[in-house]
Scaffold this motif. Structure first.
Motif, short mmCIF file in Angstrom:
data_model
loop_
_atom_site.label_atom_id
_atom_site.label_comp_id
_atom_site.label_asym_id
_atom_site.label_seq_id
_atom_site.Cartn_x
_atom_site.Cartn_y
_atom_site.Cartn_z
N UNK A 171 0.81 -1.22 0.00
CA UNK A 171 0.00 0.00 0.00
C UNK A 171 0.85 1.27 0.00
N UNK A 172 2.12 1.18 0.44
CA UNK A 172 3.00 2.36 0.46
C UNK A 172 3.77 2.51 -0.84
N UNK A 173 4.73 3.46 -0.80
CA UNK A 173 5.48 3.79 -2.01
C UNK A 173 6.81 3.05 -2.07
N UNK A 174 7.43 3.07 -3.26
CA UNK A 174 8.83 2.66 -3.39
C UNK A 174 9.67 3.91 -3.11
N UNK B 215 5.51 2.26 6.21
CA UNK B 215 4.70 2.13 4.98
C UNK B 215 5.62 2.33 3.78
N UNK B 216 5.64 1.35 2.91
CA UNK B 216 6.45 1.47 1.72
C UNK B 216 7.12 0.14 1.44
N UNK C 67 11.23 -2.00 7.92
CA UNK C 67 12.69 -1.86 7.77
C UNK C 67 13.08 -0.45 7.34
N UNK C 68 12.11 0.31 6.81
CA UNK C 68 12.41 1.67 6.34
C UNK C 68 12.54 2.65 7.50
N UNK C 69 11.88 2.37 8.61
CA UNK C 69 11.77 3.35 9.69
C UNK C 69 12.36 2.87 11.01
N UNK C 70 12.78 1.62 11.08
CA UNK C 70 13.15 1.09 12.40
C UNK C 70 14.61 1.38 12.75
#
Ligand code: FAD
Length: 503
Positions: free
Chosen positions: A38-41, A107-108, A113-116
Motif C-alpha cells: 500500500x505504500x510507495x517505493x 509504509x512502503x 525496515x524503512x523506519x526502524x
C-alpha cells in the motif's frame, strides 16, 4: 475509474520482513509471485536531493496521511517543539490509533525496515521455547536464525571504535549508569552498516544515522529490505511488486482460488483504480495490524466464514515502555548521537520483572543531558481485534491498565539505576508529566498466532493455500526487538510450505 483483472500463482500482501523472506523463497523456487504494497517505493530523491527527511526537519514524506507529525516523544521541556504541521501524503511512517494504544508501522517497499532502529537481535533460546514451544528450537537456532541474519545483512559494532567515537557517548553514559547499579549491558547487532557509520563520523561520506535520520527513513547506511531480501527476490525474475496497492478485501472463489479487491491510489491518496486480483496461494504479510484486520473483517462480513475464533486474538505490545532519565551536568550525552542504538541493558533474567532495555538515542543535535530507553518487558496481557459494522472497520482493543505490568517492570529496573546514580526520571517528554510512556508500541505482535489461528507453519485454519507470514504469528512478545524472529520464522515456514504444498 479503470477496472482491471489480474492473476498470479502466488500473491504476497505487504513487503515487510515476513513478506520479503517469503517472496524470495517463492521466487527462487520458480513460483510467479506478485507482492502488493500500500505504500510507495522509496528510491527517488525529492527536490531537496534527499529521499527521506530528517527527524529534525520533517515534511510530508515523514508520515502516512497526517496533518501533523506524531513522533514518539511529544514534547521536550514540555514544549511542543518536536512535531510539525505537514501536508497529508503517502509518507513512510504511520501511527495508528486505537483508544489507549497507538501502533507505529512503516509504509512502503520494505515495511518496518524503512523506519526502524535496525537492531537485529536474536531472542534468548529459553524464551523462544517458552513463547513458541511447538516450534523446533534446535532447527531455528541452527538453521533459520543464522539464515535470517545473513540475508538481513546483520553486522556487529567494532568495540574499540564504540569506546572512542563521539556518536555513542550517550550509550557509554547509560552503560556507566547501569553498571553503577550492578546491571549488565550488551552490544546489539544491527543491519545498519557500521563501517559506513565510522566514515560518517569522520565526514568521509554523507551522514545519515549521524544526521538524525531514523523514524522517517535513512538516506544512507541502512540495509533495509529493499536492499536485501527484496532486491534478491526481484533478482529471481519471478517476483514483481505493485506499490500504492492496498488490499481491501479477501474472498475465496468456488474453484478454491482467492480473489482480492485492491485499491490503487496515487501518493496524494486519490483512488486511481479498484482491481480484482486472483491467486492460488495467498500469503498475508501486511504486519500484525494489517493482516489481522483483513482476516477479522473477512470473517465478520461473511467473506471467509470458516475462520475460527482465534483469528484476532493474542495481540501484544512486546511489553514496550519508553522513558527518559536526567543525567548530572558532568555526564553529557553528546550533541552528536547515532540514530541507531548499539547497546542494551539485559535484565531479562530478573525473576520478577524481566526487562531488555535498548539504550535509545535522543538525536536533537544539541546537548540534552537526557538518556532515553525503550524497555521491552514481559507482560502477559493480550489485546484482541473486533469488527465494527457501523464504520466497517476493525479495531484493536487494549486498555491502559493492561500496560501497567510493563511500567512496573521498567520502574523496577530504572529505580535501581536512578538510586545508584542519584538521578531522576524526565517528566517533560510525553506531553504531560508522566515518566513512563506505554501508550504506543513499535513492536505489534500477534492477532493470528502460530498454532492457534494457523497450524504450526502459518497455514490459516479452515482455508487451504492461505498463509500468514508476518509478526501476527508471534504471540505478543519476543523479549527482544522482533524483526529477526519474524524473518527466521518466515524462512522456516516457507521452506516447509514450498516443499509440501507448492512444489
Ligand atoms: C520506529 C520503529 C522502530 C523499530 N525498531 C526496531 C528495531 O530496531 N529492531 C527490530 O527488530 N524491530 C524494530 N521495529 C519493529 C519492526 O520494524 C517490526 O516488528 C517489523 O517491521 C514487522 O514486520 P512484519 O513482517 O510483521 O510487517 P511490516 O514490516 O509492518 O510490513 C507490513 C507491510 O505491509 C503493508 N500493508 C499493510 N496492510 C496492507 C494492505 N492491506 N495492503 C497492502 N499492503 C499492506 C505495510 O504498508 C507494510 O509495508 C521498529 C518499528 C518501528 C515502527
Amino acid at each position: 475509474m479503470a477496472e482491471g483483472r489480474d492473476y498470479s500463482e502466488a500473491v504476497v500482501i505487504g513487503t515487510g520482513y515476513g513478506a520479503a523472506a517469503t517472496a524470495l523463497r517463492l521466487g527462487a523456487a520458480g513460483v510467479p509471485t506478485l507482492m502488493l504494497e500500500m505504500g510507495q517505493l522509496w528510491d527517488t530523491a525529492s527536490s531537496d536531493g534527499t529521499i527521506f527527511p530528517s527527524m529534525l526537519n520533517p515534511d510530508k514524506r515523514s508520515m502516512w496521511f497526517k496533518t501533523r507529525t506524531e513522533a514518539p516523544l511529544a514534547t521536550f521541556l514540555w514544549l511542543d517543539v518536536i512535531n510539525k504541521d505537514i501536508t497529508p501524503y503517502a509518507g513512510v511512517l504511520d501511527r495508528m490509533h486505537f483508544g489507549d494504544m497507538s501502533v507505529f508501522v512503516g509504509r512502503g517497499v520494505g515495511g518496518g525496515s524503512l523506519v526502524n532502529g535496525a537492531m537485529a537481535v536474536t531472542p534468548k533460546r529459553s524464551y523462544f521455547e517458552e513463547i513458541l514451544p511447538e516450534v523446533n528450537a534446535a532447527e531455528m537456532y541452527d538453521v533459520y536464525f543464522p539464515r535470517a541474519n545473513a540475508n538481513l545483512g546483520k553486522n556487529d559494532i567494532d568495540p574499540a571504535w564504540f569506546e572512542t567515537c563521539d556518536c555513542y557517548q550517550y550509550a557509554r553514559v547509560s552503560r556507566k549508569a547501569a553498571q553503577n547499579a550492578g546491571l549488565t549491558t550488551t552490544f546489539v547487532p544491527s543491519v545498519y552498516d557500521f563501517t559506513y557509520m565510522k566514515q560518517e563520523e569522520t565526514n568521509q561520506v554523507p551522514r545519515s544515522a549521524l544526521a538524525s535520520e531514523v523514524i522517517y527513513g535513512n538516506n544512507h547506511g541502512k540495509r533495509s529490505l529493499d536492499k536485501t531480501y527484496l532486491a534478491a527476490a526481484l533478482g529471481t525474475g519471478m517476483v514483481t511488486i505493485k506499490t500504492l496497492h492496498e488490499v481491501r478485501e479477501i474472498t475465496r472463489q468456488p474453484d478454491g482460488t482467492y480473489l482480492l479487491t485492491v485499491r490503487q491510489t496515487d501518493a496524494e491518496g486519490n483512488v486511481l483504480a479498484t482491481k480484482q486480483i486472483g491467486a492460488k496461494y495467498l500469503f498475508l504479510g501486511a504486519g500484525s495490524i494489517g493482516s489481522t484486520s483483513l482476516l477479522v473483517r473477512a470473517r465478520e462480513t461473511g467473506k471467509l466464514p470458516l475462520l475460527g475464533s482465534e483469528v484476532g486474538q493474542g495481540w501484544g505490545t512486546n511489553g514496550n515502555v519508553m522513558l527518559g532519565r536526567a543525567n548530572h551536568i558532568w555526564d553529557p550525552t553528546g550533541s552528536l548521537q547515532s540514530g541507531m542504538p548499539a547497546m542494551g541493558i539485559d535484565a531479562w533474567n530478573d525473576p520478577a520483572y524481566p526487562v531488555f532495555a535498548e539504550i535509545a538515542p535522543l538525536p536533537a543535535g544539541i546537548e540534552t543531558w537526557a538518556s532515553l530507553y525503550l524497555a521491552i518487558t514481559k507482560n502477559p496481557e493480550r489485546g484482541y481485534f473486533a469488527y465494527d459494522s457501523a464504520t466497517d472497520s476493525v479495531t484493536l482493543h487494549w486498555d491502559l491498565a493492561q500496560g501497567q505490568r510493563s511500567i512496573d517492570a521498567a520502574k523496577n529496573l530504572f529505580d535501581k539505576i536512578n538510586a545508584a546514580n542519584v538521578t531522576v526520571y524526565r517528566s517533560d517528554l510525553f506531553s504531560d508529566t508522566r515518566t513512563f510512556e506505554n501508550r504506543f508500541t513499535y513492536h505489534p505482535l500477534g492477532g493470528l498466532v502460530l498454532g492457534k489461528a494457523t497450524d504450526l507453519y502459518g497455514r490459516v485454519n479452515g482455508y487451504p493455500n492461505l498463509y500468514v507470514t508476518d509478526g501476527s504469528l508471534i504471540p505478543g512478545s519476543t523479549g527482544v526487538n522482533p524483526f529477526v524472529t519474524i524473518t527466521a520464522l518466515a524462512e522456516r515456514n516457507i521452506e516447509h510450505i514450498i516443499a509440501t504444498d507448492i512444489r
